[in-house]
Motif scaffolding. Structure first.
Motif, PDB file in Angstrom:
ATOM      1  N   GLY A 244       3.960   5.344  12.269  1.00 23.26           N
ATOM      2  CA  GLY A 244       2.970   4.359  11.852  1.00 23.26           C
ATOM      3  C   GLY A 244       2.469   4.526  10.434  1.00 23.26           C
ATOM      4  N   VAL A 245       3.110   5.390   9.651  1.00 24.69           N
ATOM      5  CA  VAL A 245       2.670   5.664   8.280  1.00 24.69           C
ATOM      6  C   VAL A 245       3.683   5.117   7.287  1.00 24.69           C
ATOM      7  N   ASN A 246       3.186   4.433   6.267  1.00 26.33           N
ATOM      8  CA  ASN A 246       4.033   3.940   5.173  1.00 26.33           C
ATOM      9  C   ASN A 246       4.132   5.027   4.114  1.00 26.33           C
ATOM     10  N   ARG A 247       5.327   5.545   3.911  1.00 27.54           N
ATOM     11  CA  ARG A 247       5.514   6.683   3.008  1.00 27.54           C
ATOM     12  C   ARG A 247       6.125   6.253   1.676  1.00 27.54           C
ATOM     13  N   ILE A 248       5.574   6.803   0.594  1.00 33.35           N
ATOM     14  CA  ILE A 248       6.097   6.576  -0.743  1.00 33.35           C
ATOM     15  C   ILE A 248       6.391   7.945  -1.360  1.00 33.35           C
ATOM     16  N   ASP A 249       7.618   8.185  -1.725  1.00 32.84           N
ATOM     17  CA  ASP A 249       8.012   9.472  -2.297  1.00 32.84           C
ATOM     18  C   ASP A 249       7.930   9.444  -3.818  1.00 32.84           C
ATOM     19  N   VAL A 250       7.330  10.491  -4.374  1.00 28.76           N
ATOM     20  CA  VAL A 250       7.245  10.645  -5.819  1.00 28.76           C
ATOM     21  C   VAL A 250       7.667  12.061  -6.170  1.00 28.76           C
ATOM     22  N   THR A 251       7.851  12.314  -7.453  1.00 24.31           N
ATOM     23  CA  THR A 251       8.251  13.649  -7.898  1.00 24.31           C
ATOM     24  C   THR A 251       7.217  14.273  -8.820  1.00 24.31           C
ATOM     25  N   THR A 252       6.794  13.553  -9.829  1.00 24.89           N
ATOM     26  CA  THR A 252       5.916  14.121 -10.852  1.00 24.89           C
ATOM     27  C   THR A 252       4.456  13.708 -10.657  1.00 24.89           C
ATOM     28  N   ALA A 253       3.573  14.407 -11.370  1.00 20.28           N
ATOM     29  CA  ALA A 253       2.150  14.064 -11.341  1.00 20.28           C
ATOM     30  C   ALA A 253       1.919  12.659 -11.881  1.00 20.28           C
ATOM     31  N   GLU A 254       2.664  12.292 -12.905  1.00 16.93           N
ATOM     32  CA  GLU A 254       2.519  10.949 -13.485  1.00 16.93           C
ATOM     33  C   GLU A 254       2.895   9.878 -12.468  1.00 16.93           C
ATOM     34  N   GLU A 255       3.981  10.098 -11.726  1.00 14.80           N
ATOM     35  CA  GLU A 255       4.396   9.125 -10.702  1.00 14.80           C
ATOM     36  C   GLU A 255       3.347   9.016  -9.594  1.00 14.80           C
ATOM     37  N   MET A 256       2.778  10.160  -9.208  1.00 17.42           N
ATOM     38  CA  MET A 256       1.740  10.125  -8.180  1.00 17.42           C
ATOM     39  C   MET A 256       0.508   9.387  -8.693  1.00 17.42           C
ATOM     40  N   TYR A 257       0.145   9.628  -9.930  1.00 22.54           N
ATOM     41  CA  TYR A 257      -0.990   8.934 -10.543  1.00 22.54           C
ATOM     42  C   TYR A 257      -0.798   7.417 -10.500  1.00 22.54           C
ATOM     43  N   GLU A 258       0.387   6.967 -10.881  1.00 16.04           N
ATOM     44  CA  GLU A 258       0.659   5.530 -10.914  1.00 16.04           C
ATOM     45  C   GLU A 258       0.571   4.912  -9.516  1.00 16.04           C
ATOM     46  N   GLU A 259       1.166   5.571  -8.517  1.00 14.85           N
ATOM     47  CA  GLU A 259       1.178   5.025  -7.156  1.00 14.85           C
ATOM     48  C   GLU A 259      -0.220   5.003  -6.544  1.00 14.85           C
ATOM     49  N   VAL A 260      -0.994   6.042  -6.818  1.00  9.50           N
ATOM     50  CA  VAL A 260      -2.330   6.140  -6.222  1.00  9.50           C
ATOM     51  C   VAL A 260      -3.298   5.169  -6.876  1.00  9.50           C
ATOM     52  N   THR A 261      -3.329   5.132  -8.196  1.00  9.63           N
ATOM     53  CA  THR A 261      -4.329   4.302  -8.875  1.00  9.63           C
ATOM     54  C   THR A 261      -4.112   2.811  -8.660  1.00  9.63           C
ATOM     55  N   LYS A 262      -2.866   2.375  -8.507  1.00  6.41           N
ATOM     56  CA  LYS A 262      -2.647   0.940  -8.307  1.00  6.41           C
ATOM     57  C   LYS A 262      -3.035   0.499  -6.894  1.00  6.41           C
ATOM     58  N   ARG A 263      -3.078   1.440  -5.935  1.00 10.07           N
ATOM     59  CA  ARG A 263      -3.460   1.101  -4.564  1.00 10.07           C
ATOM     60  C   ARG A 263      -4.936   1.362  -4.281  1.00 10.07           C
ATOM     61  N   TYR A 264      -5.554   2.140  -5.127  1.00 13.22           N
ATOM     62  CA  TYR A 264      -6.919   2.611  -4.880  1.00 13.22           C
ATOM     63  C   TYR A 264      -7.951   1.501  -4.654  1.00 13.22           C
ATOM     64  N   PRO A 265      -7.962   0.431  -5.450  1.00 18.50           N
ATOM     65  CA  PRO A 265      -9.014  -0.578  -5.271  1.00 18.50           C
ATOM     66  C   PRO A 265      -9.055  -1.194  -3.875  1.00 18.50           C
ATOM     67  N   ASP A 266      -7.930  -1.251  -3.186  1.00 16.66           N
ATOM     68  CA  ASP A 266      -7.884  -1.883  -1.873  1.00 16.66           C
ATOM     69  C   ASP A 266      -8.104  -0.897  -0.724  1.00 16.66           C
ATOM     70  N   CYS A 267      -8.329   0.372  -1.036  1.00 17.70           N
ATOM     71  CA  CYS A 267      -8.447   1.400   0.006  1.00 17.70           C
ATOM     72  C   CYS A 267      -9.896   1.571   0.458  1.00 17.70           C
ATOM     73  N   ASP A 268     -10.046   2.001   1.703  1.00 13.27           N
ATOM     74  CA  ASP A 268     -11.364   2.331   2.248  1.00 13.27           C
ATOM     75  C   ASP A 268     -11.607   3.834   2.249  1.00 13.27           C
ATOM     76  N   ILE A 269     -10.547   4.603   2.497  1.00 15.18           N
ATOM     77  CA  ILE A 269     -10.649   6.058   2.574  1.00 15.18           C
ATOM     78  C   ILE A 269      -9.466   6.653   1.810  1.00 15.18           C
ATOM     79  N   VAL A 270      -9.732   7.649   0.979  1.00 18.15           N
ATOM     80  CA  VAL A 270      -8.664   8.335   0.253  1.00 18.15           C
ATOM     81  C   VAL A 270      -8.811   9.831   0.508  1.00 18.15           C
ATOM     82  N   ALA A 271      -7.731  10.448   0.965  1.00 18.43           N
ATOM     83  CA  ALA A 271      -7.697  11.897   1.180  1.00 18.43           C
ATOM     84  C   ALA A 271      -6.674  12.490   0.220  1.00 18.43           C
ATOM     85  N   LYS A 272      -7.158  13.176  -0.774  1.00 19.12           N
ATOM     86  CA  LYS A 272      -6.308  13.686  -1.862  1.00 19.12           C
ATOM     87  C   LYS A 272      -5.912  15.130  -1.574  1.00 19.12           C
ATOM     88  N   ALA A 273      -4.910  15.302  -0.683  1.00 18.58           N
ATOM     89  CA  ALA A 273      -4.502  16.632  -0.235  1.00 18.58           C
ATOM     90  C   ALA A 273      -3.346  17.214  -1.040  1.00 18.58           C
TER      91      ALA A 273
END
Length: 400
Positions: A244-273
């Motif tokens: 039931g989880v939608n997974r997005i694979d990234v490699t670098t910190a920059e890629e993770m930054y891009e994926e997280v920040t573009k989805r952030y405005p629509d999120c209710d809860i963010v767990a940055k583990a």
């Protein structure tokens, strides 16, 4: 927790069908209303009369046996069920469900079902591990079908290995756990990060850390169990995607930054583990650097602080951070909470025995706005995830 639940039990062909009798009995004893659908092959092992006696309900085994003119049987029972349990789930029925075949009462009913589906596989170990069976299971998992893992041991065929149907009482316990927390986060959008990042110096050399991603994956799994719409942004890890989880694979910190920040405005809860690298090589060689005599100096630069960025732009989100520390864990966690504008921080001592990176367990302290630090005992990472969301649910009620 199964009181008055309407459970459709699908029984496919296999020697483990005899265990389905005990399962039907235990589900009924737990307060559930149980109806049974059998394949023709299942009837080679167990009589429909057995299930009728155990459930006090008609057994469905023929797609064309329409005993009530005002109803289409396979549609009616699919609509009736709160959830469906297929036990045993043979390689054959798993293949049919994965490919949308409908050539018997069970497979036809399953295509008409919109409720949650659980499958308890049972087969020879070589069949279970066959690439075709594993691929079919992956296909079904992507459709949110939950699998109840088979046990390991001596099998009816004489082989020893994984493939034995889970014990009836274990299946009942699994279903009870599944039904208890559902929908507490219904319609909530949860974003989770997990694992390390790789920061390349050249095509074969990277700066990284020992994170396995297990904590983040446990967080994502728990959020999905609670009914949330979950997106998991994962660094390079070797873990199976939770159901039931939608997974997005990234490699670098920059890629993770891009994926997280573009989805952030629509999120209710963010767990940055995720254990994101703090530094990366300032320049990256396009070719493998050859060994040279003497020392090598690699100039490093800071990566973007994803959590700090999220804290600055927080509006309605509940923002959860993780602090992996080697000392003064609670103090550092509280500092991170204030400095990055977080709501909850989970601190863990990476030097503690049986805790931190690469372990199956964690011993954490939970720091929350307006509360004293709460120290939890050593527990599995899944149990830790449950504790985290217990606080999230309380936090939401407090803020509402």
């Amino acid at each position: 927790m199964l009181d008055n639940k309407r459970i459709l039990l699908g029984v496919s062909g296999g020697i483990a069908a005899y265990k389905a009798c005990a399962l039907a009995s235990k589900l009924t004893q737990a307060g559930a209303a149980v109806k049974v659908v059998m394949t023709e092959n299942a009837k080679q092992f167990v009589s429909p009369l057995t299930f009728q006696a155990l459930t006090r309900e008609r057994v469905y085994d023929d797609t064309f046996a329409e005993k009530e003119p005002d109803k289409v049987a396979h549609i009616d029972i699919a609509d009736w069920a709160d959830f469906i349990v297929v036990a045993p789930g043979s390689a054959n029925i798993i293949a049919k469900l994965a490919h949308g075949l409908a050539d018997n009462m069970l497979s036809t009913t399953m295509l008409a079902a919109t409720c949650p589906v659980y499958i308890a596989p049972a087969m020879n170990v070589n069949m279970y591990e066959h690439p075709a069976v594993q691929e079919n299971m992956r296909t079904l998992k992507k459709r949110n079908v939950r699998f109840i893992e088979p046990g390991e041991g001596y099998l009816a065929c004489g082989w020893v290995g994984k493939g034995r149907l889970a014990e009836p009482e274990d299946i009942v316990a699994f279903l009870q756990q599944e039904t208890y927390p559902k929908q507490l986060l219904f319609k909530k959008r949860v974003l989770v990060t997990a694992g390390p990042t790789y920061e390349y110096a050249d095509p074969v050399r990277v700066f990284t850390n020992p994170s396995t991603g297990k904590m983040g994956f446990a967080i994502a799994e728990q959020a999905a169990k609670l009914g949330a719409d979950v997106t998991l942004v994962a660094g390079p890890v070797q873990l199976e995607t939770p159901t039931g989880v939608n997974r997005i694979d990234v490699t670098t910190a920059e890629e993770m930054y891009e994926e997280v920040t573009k989805r952030y405005p629509d999120c209710d809860i963010v767990a940055k583990a995720a254990a994101v690298a703090d530094f990366k090589p300032k320049t990256v060689d396009t070719k493998k650097a050859k060994k040279q005599p003497g020392d090598v100096v690699i100039e490093m630069e800071r990566t973007k602080d994803i959590l700090m960025e999220l804290g600055k732009n927080k509006t309605h989100q509940i923002l959860i951070g993780f602090a992996a520390e080697s000392n003064d864990v609670a103090e550092y966690a509280q500092d991170k909470l204030k400095r990055k504008n977080l709501d909850i921080v989970i601190g863990n001592n990476i030097t503690a025995e049986n805790a931190g990176f690469r372990s199956e367990t964690n011993e954490v302290v939970i720091v929350e706005k307006g509360k004293d630090p709460e120290y939890l005992p050593l527990m599995t990472k899944r149990e830790t995830a449950e504790e985290v969301f217990a606080r999230v649910l309380t936090y939401e009620k407090k803020e509402a």
